[in-house]
Design a protein around this motif. Structure first.
Motif, PDB file in Angstrom:
ATOM      1  N   LEU A 125      56.637  36.390  62.173  1.00  0.00           N
ATOM      2  CA  LEU A 125      55.498  37.118  61.841  1.00  0.00           C
ATOM      3  C   LEU A 125      55.973  38.291  60.790  1.00  0.00           C
ATOM      4  CD1 LEU A 125      53.744  36.901  65.020  1.00  0.00           C
ATOM      5  CD2 LEU A 125      53.072  35.643  63.148  1.00  0.00           C
ATOM      6  N   ASN A 126      57.392  38.636  61.210  1.00  0.00           N
ATOM      7  CA  ASN A 126      57.973  39.868  60.463  1.00  0.00           C
ATOM      8  C   ASN A 126      58.654  39.272  59.192  1.00  0.00           C
ATOM      9  OD1 ASN A 126      56.846  41.779  62.277  1.00  0.00           O
ATOM     10  ND2 ASN A 126      58.594  41.174  63.702  1.00  0.00           N
ATOM     11  N   ASN A 127      58.878  38.152  59.072  1.00  0.00           N
ATOM     12  CA  ASN A 127      59.404  37.489  57.711  1.00  0.00           C
ATOM     13  C   ASN A 127      58.379  37.794  56.307  1.00  0.00           C
ATOM     14  OD1 ASN A 127      60.656  35.970  55.922  1.00  0.00           O
ATOM     15  ND2 ASN A 127      61.047  34.222  57.132  1.00  0.00           N
ATOM     16  N   ALA A 128      58.850  38.808  55.702  1.00  0.00           N
ATOM     17  CA  ALA A 128      58.329  39.067  54.558  1.00  0.00           C
ATOM     18  C   ALA A 128      58.374  37.821  53.540  1.00  0.00           C
ATOM     19  CB  ALA A 128      58.926  40.452  53.936  1.00  0.00           C
ATOM     20  N   LEU A 184      56.956  26.421  54.691  1.00  0.00           N
ATOM     21  CA  LEU A 184      57.666  26.288  55.918  1.00  0.00           C
ATOM     22  C   LEU A 184      58.919  25.535  55.982  1.00  0.00           C
ATOM     23  CD1 LEU A 184      54.483  26.473  58.107  1.00  0.00           C
ATOM     24  CD2 LEU A 184      55.997  28.399  57.611  1.00  0.00           C
ATOM     25  N   CYS A 185      58.892  24.154  55.291  1.00  0.00           N
ATOM     26  CA  CYS A 185      60.010  23.571  55.137  1.00  0.00           C
ATOM     27  C   CYS A 185      61.136  24.247  54.327  1.00  0.00           C
ATOM     28  CB  CYS A 185      59.829  22.127  54.384  1.00  0.00           C
ATOM     29  SG  CYS A 185      58.798  21.052  55.555  1.00  0.00           S
ATOM     30  N   LEU A 186      60.877  24.909  53.145  1.00  0.00           N
ATOM     31  CA  LEU A 186      61.863  25.409  52.228  1.00  0.00           C
ATOM     32  C   LEU A 186      62.504  26.703  53.129  1.00  0.00           C
ATOM     33  CD1 LEU A 186      60.165  25.516  48.965  1.00  0.00           C
ATOM     34  CD2 LEU A 186      62.237  24.216  49.734  1.00  0.00           C
ATOM     35  N   ALA A 187      61.651  27.305  54.123  1.00  0.00           N
ATOM     36  CA  ALA A 187      62.049  28.306  54.680  1.00  0.00           C
ATOM     37  C   ALA A 187      62.824  27.784  56.290  1.00  0.00           C
ATOM     38  CB  ALA A 187      60.977  29.313  55.009  1.00  0.00           C
ATOM     39  N   GLY A 188      62.706  26.967  56.305  1.00  0.00           N
ATOM     40  CA  GLY A 188      63.516  26.320  57.493  1.00  0.00           C
ATOM     41  C   GLY A 188      62.702  26.111  58.826  1.00  0.00           C
ATOM     42  N   TYR A 189      61.660  26.536  58.984  1.00  0.00           N
ATOM     43  CA  TYR A 189      60.758  26.408  59.914  1.00  0.00           C
ATOM     44  C   TYR A 189      60.212  24.993  60.244  1.00  0.00           C
ATOM     45  CZ  TYR A 189      61.090  31.425  60.125  1.00  0.00           C
ATOM     46  OH  TYR A 189      61.352  32.768  60.005  1.00  0.00           O
ATOM     47  N   ILE A 190      60.052  24.241  59.355  1.00  0.00           N
ATOM     48  CA  ILE A 190      59.569  22.766  59.540  1.00  0.00           C
ATOM     49  C   ILE A 190      60.685  21.822  59.063  1.00  0.00           C
ATOM     50  CG2 ILE A 190      58.037  21.081  59.088  1.00  0.00           C
ATOM     51  CD1 ILE A 190      55.983  23.051  59.300  1.00  0.00           C
ATOM     52  N   GLN A 191      61.263  20.710  59.653  1.00  0.00           N
ATOM     53  CA  GLN A 191      61.957  19.801  59.138  1.00  0.00           C
ATOM     54  C   GLN A 191      60.995  18.307  59.159  1.00  0.00           C
ATOM     55  OE1 GLN A 191      65.599  19.902  61.127  1.00  0.00           O
ATOM     56  NE2 GLN A 191      66.331  21.473  60.100  1.00  0.00           N
ATOM     57  N   LYS A 192      61.098  17.619  58.102  1.00  0.00           N
ATOM     58  CA  LYS A 192      60.443  16.433  57.967  1.00  0.00           C
ATOM     59  C   LYS A 192      61.736  15.471  58.291  1.00  0.00           C
ATOM     60  CE  LYS A 192      57.157  17.839  54.415  1.00  0.00           C
ATOM     61  NZ  LYS A 192      56.697  17.498  53.191  1.00  0.00           N
ATOM     62  N   LEU A 214      52.055  28.084  61.020  1.00  0.00           N
ATOM     63  CA  LEU A 214      53.169  28.239  62.132  1.00  0.00           C
ATOM     64  C   LEU A 214      53.069  28.372  63.337  1.00  0.00           C
ATOM     65  CD1 LEU A 214      56.319  27.410  62.697  1.00  0.00           C
ATOM     66  CD2 LEU A 214      56.773  29.605  61.769  1.00  0.00           C
ATOM     67  N   ALA A 215      52.276  29.759  63.526  1.00  0.00           N
ATOM     68  CA  ALA A 215      51.961  30.226  64.958  1.00  0.00           C
ATOM     69  C   ALA A 215      50.811  29.079  65.531  1.00  0.00           C
ATOM     70  CB  ALA A 215      50.946  31.593  64.738  1.00  0.00           C
ATOM     71  N   TYR A 216      49.967  28.574  64.842  1.00  0.00           N
ATOM     72  CA  TYR A 216      49.077  27.391  65.351  1.00  0.00           C
ATOM     73  C   TYR A 216      49.839  26.271  65.929  1.00  0.00           C
ATOM     74  CZ  TYR A 216      45.695  23.892  65.626  1.00  0.00           C
ATOM     75  OH  TYR A 216      44.611  22.928  66.143  1.00  0.00           O
ATOM     76  N   MET A 217      50.674  25.858  65.217  1.00  0.00           N
ATOM     77  CA  MET A 217      51.869  24.712  65.429  1.00  0.00           C
ATOM     78  C   MET A 217      52.459  25.039  66.691  1.00  0.00           C
ATOM     79  SD  MET A 217      52.696  23.227  61.648  1.00  0.00           S
ATOM     80  CE  MET A 217      53.179  21.742  62.074  1.00  0.00           C
ATOM     81  N   LEU A 218      52.959  26.029  66.684  1.00  0.00           N
ATOM     82  CA  LEU A 218      54.064  26.491  67.763  1.00  0.00           C
ATOM     83  C   LEU A 218      53.029  26.645  69.006  1.00  0.00           C
ATOM     84  CD1 LEU A 218      56.151  28.923  66.156  1.00  0.00           C
ATOM     85  CD2 LEU A 218      56.762  26.801  67.236  1.00  0.00           C
ATOM     86  N   ALA A 219      51.763  26.835  69.061  1.00  0.00           N
ATOM     87  CA  ALA A 219      50.857  27.301  70.141  1.00  0.00           C
ATOM     88  C   ALA A 219      50.397  25.828  71.024  1.00  0.00           C
ATOM     89  CB  ALA A 219      49.616  28.007  69.770  1.00  0.00           C
ATOM     90  N   LEU A 220      50.497  24.707  69.971  1.00  0.00           N
ATOM     91  CA  LEU A 220      50.475  23.364  70.511  1.00  0.00           C
ATOM     92  C   LEU A 220      51.291  22.768  71.560  1.00  0.00           C
ATOM     93  CD1 LEU A 220      48.822  22.126  67.237  1.00  0.00           C
ATOM     94  CD2 LEU A 220      47.507  22.486  69.556  1.00  0.00           C
ATOM     95  N   PRO A 221      50.827  21.936  72.366  1.00  0.00           N
ATOM     96  CA  PRO A 221      52.011  21.523  73.374  1.00  0.00           C
ATOM     97  C   PRO A 221      53.285  20.756  72.627  1.00  0.00           C
ATOM     98  CG  PRO A 221      49.672  20.738  73.908  1.00  0.00           C
ATOM     99  CD  PRO A 221      49.424  21.288  72.544  1.00  0.00           C
ATOM    100  N   ASN A 222      54.386  20.966  73.419  1.00  0.00           N
ATOM    101  CA  ASN A 222      55.749  20.480  72.708  1.00  0.00           C
ATOM    102  C   ASN A 222      55.556  18.964  72.227  1.00  0.00           C
ATOM    103  OD1 ASN A 222      56.657  22.853  73.066  1.00  0.00           O
ATOM    104  ND2 ASN A 222      57.686  22.387  74.981  1.00  0.00           N
ATOM    105  N   PHE A 243      60.054  24.734  64.255  1.00  0.00           N
ATOM    106  CA  PHE A 243      60.900  25.654  64.922  1.00  0.00           C
ATOM    107  C   PHE A 243      60.544  27.113  65.020  1.00  0.00           C
ATOM    108  CE2 PHE A 243      63.375  22.317  62.863  1.00  0.00           C
ATOM    109  CZ  PHE A 243      64.012  21.710  63.990  1.00  0.00           C
ATOM    110  N   GLU A 244      60.704  27.880  65.986  1.00  0.00           N
ATOM    111  CA  GLU A 244      60.359  29.236  65.910  1.00  0.00           C
ATOM    112  C   GLU A 244      61.284  30.229  65.189  1.00  0.00           C
ATOM    113  OE1 GLU A 244      58.083  31.364  69.580  1.00  0.00           O
ATOM    114  OE2 GLU A 244      59.561  29.889  70.566  1.00  0.00           O
ATOM    115  N   THR A 245      62.541  29.466  64.970  1.00  0.00           N
ATOM    116  CA  THR A 245      63.317  30.604  63.899  1.00  0.00           C
ATOM    117  C   THR A 245      63.905  29.485  63.109  1.00  0.00           C
ATOM    118  OG1 THR A 245      65.504  29.749  65.801  1.00  0.00           O
ATOM    119  CG2 THR A 245      64.071  31.996  65.885  1.00  0.00           C
TER     120      THR A 245
END
Length: 106
Positions: free
Chosen positions: A20-23, A68-76, A33-41, A94-96
């Motif tokens: 959330l602090n990533n400018a 989000l993929c380019l930033a490393g938070y999602i991998q396909k 990303l927040a929505y996806m992380l809030a869903l069940p694992n 991923f959260e990080t």
């Protein structure tokens, strides 16, 4: 400006707020990303399902996922089906940020 806080008693999620602090991320990417992380694992993500859950169209949703993929938070991961055909695309969330996954050619 006054800040109002909500007393949380149920229906909330705990997140690592680093993203959330990533400018470097857009507000849309942070929200998705927040929505996806809030869903069940064990949730299975698809572009179609995510598109149906918001006002964003398919192309906008794909663009946010790519950000989000380019930033490393999602991998396909592309699954393989029978006879060498491609199967479903699996999204790892991923959260990080994680470095991109690379496979060595066989």
């Amino acid at each position: 400006m006054t800040t109002f806080r909500i007393q949380k008693t149920e229906n909330y999620v705990v997140l690592d707020k680093g993203f959330l602090n990533n400018a470097e991320l857009s507000w849309q990417a942070k929200g998705l990303l927040a929505y996806m992380l809030a869903l069940p694992n064990d949730w299975t993500f698809s572009v179609a399902d995510l598109t149906n859950r918001s006002k964003n169209g398919r192309d906008a949703t794909k663009a946010i996922i790519n950000e989000l993929c380019l930033a490393g938070y999602i991998q396909k991961e592309q699954a393989r089906a029978a006879k060498g055909k491609f199967g479903k695309t699996v999204f790892l969330v991923f959260e990080t940020p994680n470095p991109p996954m690379t496979e060595k050619p066989s």
